[in-house]
Design an enzyme around this catalytic site. Structure first.
Site, PDB file in Angstrom:
ATOM      1  CE  LYS A  44      33.696  96.796  -8.264  1.00 29.58           C
ATOM      2  NZ  LYS A  44      34.757  95.891  -7.804  1.00 29.58           N
ATOM      3  CE  LYS A 102      41.798  95.152 -12.389  1.00 31.04           C
ATOM      4  NZ  LYS A 102      40.530  94.481 -12.141  1.00 31.04           N
TER       5      LYS A 102
END
Length: 294
Positions: free
Chosen positions: A177, A245
């Site tokens: 990811k 993030k």
């Protein structure tokens, strides 16, 4: 996972709610919980059962769709937590699926600790495809975990995803990811600069989007985000704060093994600027506002 295993989903945000809709349609039953109970109304109307606490939602397979690992960990302790619920329901070796994008290092440590201390088997399955992909049940899942457990979860993954690839042991999905987020953030940044350049030369934004979309520069990012750029509506969607993030996790993962991170550092600084400007809750395509601001 066996046909008799119960499944629950915790976290009915922009991604979790459409995932829950597809799960209840495909599986026939589902328990849901959300900190704000009103978010469950649609999926309950389709036949899901609403739990009043994480403990009540402690099923054989628990899916969490939450922004980061601290929110997942907060579901575990106390009389209303998952650990107490699993004990009360007699679930000895539950499966906990973390769909959020979290630190790969933290996920590996979390999985090892839960397995050793509580017999909980953790699978990470971060997703790509955005809200449109979640609504269509066409997400791409990058999965980390024991092969046999991942294989047993296929009916669940098939309900929400078009693609679910096991990348390796727990934490591997998060590494994949991170790679995905480098590409997404880099593509958004490149498109925003291209749109800014075109407009400063007097070109139509709509015409450029059409031309790029039908050429080699076309992408899923352009397809999903073009309407936002054409209308300048950046409300909702995947937030710049979450994009930042994820890029921090990507940078940490790169530094961990000495991988190149020039692109990560560049786009991270751009999204950091967007968040500092007060636009952190806007869709990440709103980076165009940041780079064109005088």
């Amino acid at each position: 996972m066996t046909p008799s295993d119960e499944v629950s989903l915790l976290g009915l945000g922009p991604m979790g709610e459409p995932m829950a809709v597809n799960l209840v349609r495909e599986l026939g039953s589902l328990t849901v919980w959300n900190r704000t109970p009103e978010r469950a109304e649609r999926v309950v109307s389709l036949g899901a059962r609403q739990a009043t606490s994480p403990a009540e939602a402690a099923a054989d397979v628990v899916l969490t769709v939450l922004p980061d690992l601290p929110q997942v960990e907060a579901l575990l302790p106390g009389p209303d937590g998952l650990l107490a619920g699993w004990r009360a329901h007699g679930v000895e070796r539950p499966v906990l699926v973390v769909h959020g994008t979290v630190s790969p290092v933290a996920l590996r440590e979390f999985a090892a600790r839960l397995a050793a201390e509580h017999g909980v088997r953790v699978v990470d399955a971060p997703m790509s495809g955005g809200v449109p992909g979640a609504e269509r049940g066409a997400l791409s899942l990058m999965v980390g975990g024991d092969q046999a457990i991942v294989d047993s979860l296929r009916p669940v993954f098939d309900a929400v995803a078009r693609t679910a690839v096991r990348m390796g042991e727990a934490g591997s999905g998060q590494i994949a990811k991170a790679c995905n987020q480098i590409v997404v953030a880099g593509t958004i940044a490149a498109l925003c600069e291209a749109l800014a350049l075109a407009e400063l030369h007097g070109l139509s934004r709509a015409d450029l989007v059409t031309a790029l979309g039908d050429g080699l520069a076309g992408s899923e990012v352009l397809r999903q985000k073009s309407e936002r750029w054409l209308t300048a509506d950046y409300s909702g969607g995947g937030s710049a704060r979450n994009q930042l993030k994820d890029l921090i996790f990507a940078r940490d993962a790169a530094n961990d093994v000495g991988a190149p991170s020039d692109v990560v550092d560049l786009v991270r600084s751009q999204f950091d600027q967007m968040v500092r400007a007060g636009d952190g809750d806007l869709d990440h395509s709103g980076l165009l506002r940041t780079i064109t601001r005088p």
